[in-house]
Structure formats: C-alpha cells, structure tokens
Design a protein around this motif. Sequence first.
Motif, PDB file in Angstrom:
ATOM      1  N   ILE A 143      -0.913   4.538  -9.796  1.00 55.70           N
ATOM      2  CA  ILE A 143      -0.340   3.617  -9.034  1.00 55.70           C
ATOM      3  C   ILE A 143      -1.017   3.812  -7.742  1.00 55.70           C
ATOM      4  CG2 ILE A 143       1.664   2.656  -7.578  1.00 55.70           C
ATOM      5  CD1 ILE A 143       3.678   3.729 -10.088  1.00 55.70           C
ATOM      6  N   VAL A 144      -1.170   4.839  -7.013  1.00 56.39           N
ATOM      7  CA  VAL A 144      -1.859   5.109  -5.741  1.00 56.39           C
ATOM      8  C   VAL A 144      -3.424   4.536  -5.977  1.00 56.39           C
ATOM      9  CG1 VAL A 144      -2.903   6.510  -4.083  1.00 56.39           C
ATOM     10  CG2 VAL A 144      -0.483   6.832  -4.890  1.00 56.39           C
ATOM     11  N   CYS A 182       3.595   1.138 -13.496  1.00 55.67           N
ATOM     12  CA  CYS A 182       4.703   1.105 -12.998  1.00 55.67           C
ATOM     13  C   CYS A 182       5.805   1.273 -14.121  1.00 55.67           C
ATOM     14  CB  CYS A 182       4.883  -0.137 -12.374  1.00 55.67           C
ATOM     15  SG  CYS A 182       4.089  -0.392 -10.434  1.00 55.67           S
ATOM     16  N   ASN A 183       5.520   0.820 -15.105  1.00 57.65           N
ATOM     17  CA  ASN A 183       6.541   0.963 -16.220  1.00 57.65           C
ATOM     18  C   ASN A 183       6.629   2.298 -16.768  1.00 57.65           C
ATOM     19  OD1 ASN A 183       7.611  -1.674 -16.329  1.00 57.65           O
ATOM     20  ND2 ASN A 183       5.889  -2.345 -17.562  1.00 57.65           N
ATOM     21  N   ASP A 184       5.508   3.044 -16.609  1.00 57.02           N
ATOM     22  CA  ASP A 184       5.794   4.556 -17.110  1.00 57.02           C
ATOM     23  C   ASP A 184       6.400   5.366 -15.997  1.00 57.02           C
ATOM     24  OD1 ASP A 184       4.826   6.741 -18.616  1.00 57.02           O
ATOM     25  OD2 ASP A 184       2.967   7.004 -17.448  1.00 57.02           O
ATOM     26  N   GLY A 213       3.629  13.125 -11.623  1.00 55.45           N
ATOM     27  CA  GLY A 213       2.272  12.987 -10.753  1.00 55.45           C
ATOM     28  C   GLY A 213       1.247  12.363 -11.218  1.00 55.45           C
ATOM     29  N   ARG A 214       1.062  12.307 -12.848  1.00 51.04           N
ATOM     30  CA  ARG A 214       0.064  11.481 -13.537  1.00 51.04           C
ATOM     31  C   ARG A 214       0.370   9.924 -13.243  1.00 51.04           C
ATOM     32  NH1 ARG A 214       0.789  13.316 -17.882  1.00 51.04           N
ATOM     33  NH2 ARG A 214       2.050  11.774 -18.712  1.00 51.04           N
ATOM     34  N   THR A 258       1.025  -1.119  -0.246  1.00 47.22           N
ATOM     35  CA  THR A 258      -0.142   0.018   0.032  1.00 47.22           C
ATOM     36  C   THR A 258       0.771   1.350   0.069  1.00 47.22           C
ATOM     37  OG1 THR A 258      -0.076  -0.045   2.456  1.00 47.22           O
ATOM     38  CG2 THR A 258      -1.887  -1.196   1.256  1.00 47.22           C
ATOM     39  N   VAL A 259       0.345   2.255  -0.785  1.00 49.65           N
ATOM     40  CA  VAL A 259       1.162   3.403  -0.690  1.00 49.65           C
ATOM     41  C   VAL A 259       0.506   4.633  -0.374  1.00 49.65           C
ATOM     42  CG1 VAL A 259       0.624   3.620  -3.017  1.00 49.65           C
ATOM     43  CG2 VAL A 259       2.534   5.159  -2.170  1.00 49.65           C
TER      44      VAL A 259
END
Length: 266
Positions: A65-66, A83-85, A59-60, A31-32
């Motif tokens: 991910i969040v 994640c890869n972005d 930011g995007r 979790t983040v």
Amino acid sequence: MEDFEYEDRSKLAIIMTEGLFAMYVDLESPTVDNTVDWDATFAPSLGTEASRKLIERLGRARGAIVADLQSPHFDSNTLIAHCNDYLPAINLLLESLNNQSKVNITQTIVFSWTPSFGGKRRAFTAIIYEIIMVLHTLSWTHYRSGCKMTKLGSPEDLAAAAKHFLSAASVISHLGERVLPRWIRKGEDSGEEMPELHEGSCTAFAHLCVAAAQQCVVLQAVHKKSPPAVVSKLCSAVTKCCEDSIHNFTTIPLHAATNFSESCCR
C-alpha cells in the motif's frame, strides 16, 4: 426534459457527460508514511507459526500500500487488491489483541497518514486509526476508478464506473456506521479537524458516490434512447442524492468542513 429533443443522441451523451460529471470532487491521493515495522514490534509475542505468518502478511500488505501511494502512476485495481488483503489481517490482529490480557512489544507503533479529504498529516498509535485510513483509501480508490472510467464514455465503461462508485459508497458507509464509532480519542491532538474521523463526512461522501453511480445510469439511459420522462426521473434521483450529501456535510465540525472544502478546490 419532457419536451427536450436532440437529433444526435451520441452528441447529447457527450454534452451530458461534461455537464453531469463536472460536479465530481477531485480529491488528492492520501499519503502514508512507512513508519510501521510489524515484525520488530511483535517479535516477543510471535510464539506460533500462525502468528508469524499473520505478521508477515501485515508487513507485506502494508508495504504494498505504501509503495502504491508513493507511485504517481499506480494501478487502482492493484491498490484495491492490496487494501483488501491488508484489512482482514489487521482486523484479525486487533481482535487477537483485544482478547489478550498482556502483549509484549518492543516498540510503539505509529500510524502516520495525510488524508485525501483535507487537513494536515496526523499520526496516532491506535490500530483502529490505521483501519480507518485504509478504508478511506479503499473507498477513494474505487471513486477514483469510477471517475476515470466515466471519461471513456462507452456503455460498458459507464456500467463498470457505476460499480466502482457503489463500492466506494459501500466501503465509506461501513466505515461511518461500524468502524468510526470505535474511534474514541481525547486530548489536544484528537484529529478533530480531519473530515475522515467524522461520521457526517462518511455519510455525505457515500451519498455523493451514489449520485455519481446514478449519473452513470442517466447516461446509459441516453445511450439506450430511453423516453425523456425516464431520464428526467433518473436526474431527479441524482439531485436528491446531491442534496443529501450537502446536508450531511453541514453536520461535521467547522474545521473539518473547511479542510474538506479546501481539498476540493486545490
């Protein structure tokens, strides 16, 4: 295994699936916390269009991910893409910061994560910590996808699962060999009990992922009616990877090892 015969190969595949994949580690999702505002932090330093676009991308991608990790039913392929972005952008930012003598920021960045390998929530201001946790998330997501596909059981699904397991192993190996050595943290709150911050746990999990991929190969061999000797040899390779995984888990600090064990038994 040499003398073992089973008339119904499809039934044998089901039995082996239940047995072989019973060893899978059922890790909870990391979790983040949504604690980072890239734009507000670096606003004074955004002197070029390229800088502004990079911060917007950060930011995007982090926001995506969040959102993924906060959703109980997120799509694994979508999280992998996010994640890869994010990773190339944050690595570019870190490289840029390392090449500048002075950077004006308006607020301190805090990266707050709760790991999937066990241990309590930890927050640090180092960007490298964010990279570590995103790489862990990427590896975990590939592993999760592989586990889901093995339950479907078809040869095509097993092939796809093996690719996910090998991707998980590749990501976690890169983390342990290339990224973690850059994590140098001293002081009382060093994250010592976090398995994610130790090379041994990365190596151990990599072996576990390779073992899972090889198990997929075992089941594919059963579907193809390969000779028992071939299946036996493949099973021996699985055993070796599992032994290597266990050995490497013994190299991490006791608190971290305990947290990982507890995370597997939830």
